[in-house]
Motif scaffolding. Structure first.
Motif, PDB file in Angstrom:
ATOM      1  N   LEU A 137       0.826  -1.209   0.000  1.00 22.63           N
ATOM      2  CA  LEU A 137       0.000   0.000   0.000  1.00 22.63           C
ATOM      3  C   LEU A 137       0.858   1.255   0.000  1.00 22.63           C
ATOM      4  O   LEU A 137       1.970   1.268   0.532  1.00 22.63           O
ATOM      5  CB  LEU A 137      -0.885   0.031   1.252  1.00 22.63           C
ATOM      6  CG  LEU A 137      -2.098  -0.892   1.311  1.00 22.63           C
ATOM      7  CD1 LEU A 137      -2.736  -0.790   2.693  1.00 22.63           C
ATOM      8  CD2 LEU A 137      -3.101  -0.527   0.237  1.00 22.63           C
ATOM      9  N   ALA A 138       0.317   2.348  -0.555  1.00 21.66           N
ATOM     10  CA  ALA A 138       0.890   3.684  -0.352  1.00 21.66           C
ATOM     11  C   ALA A 138       0.404   4.195   1.003  1.00 21.66           C
ATOM     12  O   ALA A 138      -0.764   4.016   1.365  1.00 21.66           O
ATOM     13  CB  ALA A 138       0.456   4.624  -1.464  1.00 21.66           C
ATOM     14  N   ILE A 139       1.304   4.833   1.754  1.00 18.76           N
ATOM     15  CA  ILE A 139       1.001   5.245   3.126  1.00 18.76           C
ATOM     16  C   ILE A 139       1.205   6.750   3.274  1.00 18.76           C
ATOM     17  O   ILE A 139       2.183   7.318   2.767  1.00 18.76           O
ATOM     18  CB  ILE A 139       1.894   4.500   4.135  1.00 18.76           C
ATOM     19  CG1 ILE A 139       1.745   2.984   3.961  1.00 18.76           C
ATOM     20  CG2 ILE A 139       1.566   4.906   5.565  1.00 18.76           C
ATOM     21  CD1 ILE A 139       0.335   2.464   4.179  1.00 18.76           C
ATOM     22  N   ALA A 140       0.281   7.408   3.984  1.00 16.28           N
ATOM     23  CA  ALA A 140       0.391   8.826   4.310  1.00 16.28           C
ATOM     24  C   ALA A 140       0.447   8.988   5.822  1.00 16.28           C
ATOM     25  O   ALA A 140      -0.146   8.200   6.565  1.00 16.28           O
ATOM     26  CB  ALA A 140      -0.794   9.605   3.739  1.00 16.28           C
ATOM     27  N   SER A 141       1.170  10.015   6.269  1.00 15.55           N
ATOM     28  CA  SER A 141       1.245  10.324   7.692  1.00 15.55           C
ATOM     29  C   SER A 141       1.072  11.817   7.870  1.00 15.55           C
ATOM     30  O   SER A 141       1.786  12.607   7.238  1.00 15.55           O
ATOM     31  CB  SER A 141       2.593   9.880   8.263  1.00 15.55           C
ATOM     32  OG  SER A 141       2.719  10.248   9.620  1.00 15.55           O
ATOM     33  N   GLY A 142       0.135  12.211   8.722  1.00 16.79           N
ATOM     34  CA  GLY A 142      -0.104  13.633   8.924  1.00 16.79           C
ATOM     35  C   GLY A 142      -0.512  14.306   7.631  1.00 16.79           C
ATOM     36  O   GLY A 142      -1.439  13.865   6.947  1.00 16.79           O
ATOM     37  N   GLU A 143       0.214  15.377   7.262  1.00 20.47           N
ATOM     38  CA  GLU A 143      -0.098  16.124   6.046  1.00 20.47           C
ATOM     39  C   GLU A 143       0.680  15.638   4.834  1.00 20.47           C
ATOM     40  O   GLU A 143       0.597  16.250   3.760  1.00 20.47           O
ATOM     41  CB  GLU A 143       0.223  17.611   6.282  1.00 20.47           C
ATOM     42  CG  GLU A 143      -0.561  18.250   7.413  1.00 20.47           C
ATOM     43  CD  GLU A 143      -2.070  18.163   7.187  1.00 20.47           C
ATOM     44  OE1 GLU A 143      -2.516  18.393   6.048  1.00 20.47           O
ATOM     45  OE2 GLU A 143      -2.790  17.863   8.152  1.00 20.47           O
ATOM     46  N   SER A 144       1.420  14.558   4.972  1.00 23.93           N
ATOM     47  CA  SER A 144       2.202  14.081   3.824  1.00 23.93           C
ATOM     48  C   SER A 144       1.310  13.446   2.770  1.00 23.93           C
ATOM     49  O   SER A 144       0.194  12.993   3.064  1.00 23.93           O
ATOM     50  CB  SER A 144       3.252  13.061   4.286  1.00 23.93           C
ATOM     51  OG  SER A 144       2.653  11.813   4.590  1.00 23.93           O
ATOM     52  N   GLN A 145       1.801  13.409   1.550  1.00 20.12           N
ATOM     53  CA  GLN A 145       1.111  12.714   0.468  1.00 20.12           C
ATOM     54  C   GLN A 145       1.332  11.208   0.608  1.00 20.12           C
ATOM     55  O   GLN A 145       2.381  10.780   1.116  1.00 20.12           O
ATOM     56  CB  GLN A 145       1.640  13.200  -0.886  1.00 20.12           C
ATOM     57  CG  GLN A 145       1.365  14.669  -1.179  1.00 20.12           C
ATOM     58  CD  GLN A 145      -0.114  14.966  -1.273  1.00 20.12           C
ATOM     59  OE1 GLN A 145      -0.860  14.252  -1.947  1.00 20.12           O
ATOM     60  NE2 GLN A 145      -0.561  15.997  -0.567  1.00 20.12           N
ATOM     61  N   PRO A 146       0.366  10.379   0.171  1.00 24.87           N
ATOM     62  CA  PRO A 146       0.586   8.929   0.236  1.00 24.87           C
ATOM     63  C   PRO A 146       1.823   8.543  -0.572  1.00 24.87           C
ATOM     64  O   PRO A 146       2.024   9.014  -1.690  1.00 24.87           O
ATOM     65  CB  PRO A 146      -0.694   8.346  -0.383  1.00 24.87           C
ATOM     66  CG  PRO A 146      -1.719   9.413  -0.234  1.00 24.87           C
ATOM     67  CD  PRO A 146      -0.983  10.713  -0.355  1.00 24.87           C
TER      68      PRO A 146
END
Length: 456
Positions: free
Chosen positions: A258-267
């Motif tokens: 999977l593509a993962i995002a954290s906080g305001e980051s893009q996946p």
């Protein structure tokens, strides 16, 4: 009396014959075989992370032994699962072994403490409690004790048929805590979510717990099925259409990442570049730890080999991300500040970020070694004069101008170190808190406080 003498003479004669026979046997046997049997010894005892110990550790040991002139190197399974023995022969016929047990990162630190290990392999940084328990061995957070040998990405994996392509770390926490229990809640097809996780000894689990579960105030659901091996976990997920799990990058195997995002980051997908720069939210460092107070030649030999170009090539060959510096073209996007868009258009980014020790303005142990790697790259590619830009980033402050200033000061700290070695810079810029790569919690702030290197 005569009988006693006769018996004694007989015993003496028997002992003499035995010594003569032993001497004949020793002479008749090939000397190399006899020497090997008499001098076999364990050069190194490595305990800890399954992520390292399954394949990378043995490969690095094999490479080190080859570099030291050993031959007939073979890997033999131990008597217990996830244990191996690397056996080799010197040019003098001496047989040596390296023992490697891969039962989880925490077991490596236990081994250092009780004296059963010379090196602890870990897929997470040492904990404060472990530092305290090993205080008699020296400062286990020092550069002499802590060695970053590779970068890994913690991949979140699904069955290949699952249509979901990305999740946020807070969603992952809800899934693995059991709060989200049906794929339909995430926009997928209806069906119960089956959870697969590493065991409690695993550094992979420690990393997941820290970056995903604890960061969002969650705990792993009791229903999760636990595994000691990354590969076995991955194979189970790839055969279960309702499964989800987490594993090290080389163990994705047949599963879907999977593509993962954290906080305001893009996946972000766990790509080589995103992991090399540690921008990917679930990137992590792989470590070797040893006592800085006890200098052992073979410990030093393995550490030095792991850092060498040949050692880092083995890191890459085994599916991990090496720390060898390369230049990468970045496509400009609309969310980039103007200065950063210009960099993306005209320059290339090096595959390394400089980061800082927690709560400190000092470069961390990896960054101190990365200085040499960057210098090697700049020298070989003729980039020492007016061809380098340092871009500093940080976490939000109440005053944006302060965030920008602090980010530039971080870039200046790197400039100072490289300038000492002859680099003349094109520009030094501070971009404040833009383009975060992690949520701005305690761990995320450390990742967001970074310095990128760009070359023209």
């Amino acid at each position: 009396m005569s009988r006693v003498l006769l018996d004694n003479e007989s015993d003496t004669w028997s002992r003499a014959c035995s010594l003569i026979l032993l001497g004949f046997i020793c002479y008749a046997l090939p000397w190399s075989v006899f020497a090997a049997q008499q001098t076999e010894a364990s050069l190194l005892r490595i305990q800890g992370s399954n992520t390292i110990g399954a394949k990378l550790g043995p490969a690095l040991v094999k490479g080190m032994l080859e570099a030291q002139g050993y031959s007939a190197i073979s890997l033999q399974p131990g008597s217990v699962e996830n244990e191996q023995k690397i056996v080799a022969t010197s040019d003098k016929g001496q047989a040596v072994t390296v023992d490697l047990a891969a039962h989880g990162s925490s077991t490596g630190f236990v081994g250092l403490r009780d004296g059963s290990a010379d090196i602890a392999a870990a897929s997470r940084p040492i904990k404060d409690a472990e530092v305290a328990s090993l205080a008699n061995l020296g400062d286990m957070k020092s550069r002499d004790a802590e060695q970053v040998i590779a970068i890994d990405g913690l991949a979140i994996i699904l069955h290949p048929s699952n249509p979901i392509s990305s999740l946020r770390t807070d969603q992952l926490a809800q899934v693995f805590s059991g709060e989200i229990s049906n794929w339909e809640q995430l926009g997928g097809p209806p069906g119960e979510i089956h959870l697969y996780a590493r065991d409690d000894n695993s550094g992979t689990y420690d990393t997941f717990k820290e970056l995903v579960l604890s960061a969002n105030g969650k705990s792993l659901a009791a229903s999760a099925r636990r595994f000691e091996s990354n590969d076995k976990l991955s194979d189970t997920v790839s055969s279960d259409p309702q499964g989800i799990g987490f594993t090290g990058l080389p163990s994705i195997r047949q599963a879907k990442a999977l593509a993962i995002a954290s906080g305001e980051s893009q996946p972000m997908l766990p790509t080589r570049t995103a992991i090399a720069t540690e921008d990917y939210p679930l990137s992590r460092r792989l470590y070797l730890y040893n006592s800085p107070n006890q200098s052992k030649p073979w410990v030093n030999a393995l550490v030095n080999f792991a850092h060498s170009p040949r050692g880092q090539a083995i890191v890459a060959q085994n599916g991990f991300i090496s720390q060898t510096v390369s230049a990468v073209k970045v496509s400009p996007t609309n969310d980039m500040p103007d200065a950063y868009q210009q960099l993306s258009t005209d320059a290339q980014r090096l595959s390394v970020n400089f980061r800082f020790a927690e709560g400190s303005a000092d470069l961390d142990n990896k960054a101190l070694r990365d200085l040499n790697r960057v210098m090697d790259y700049l020298t070989v590619h003729d980039k020492l004069h007016q061809k380098v830009v340092l871009a500093g980033f940080g976490d939000p402050k109440s005053d944006p101008a302060r965030a920008e200033l602090l980010s530039k000061l971080r870039a200046m700290a790197v400039r100072r170190e490289l300038a000492r070695q002859g680099v003349i810079f094109k520009d030094i810029i501070g971009l404040g808190d833009v383009l975060p790569v992690a949520a701005n919690d305690s761990e995320g702030r450390i990742k967001n406080r970074r310095v990128e290197v760009w070359v023209y």
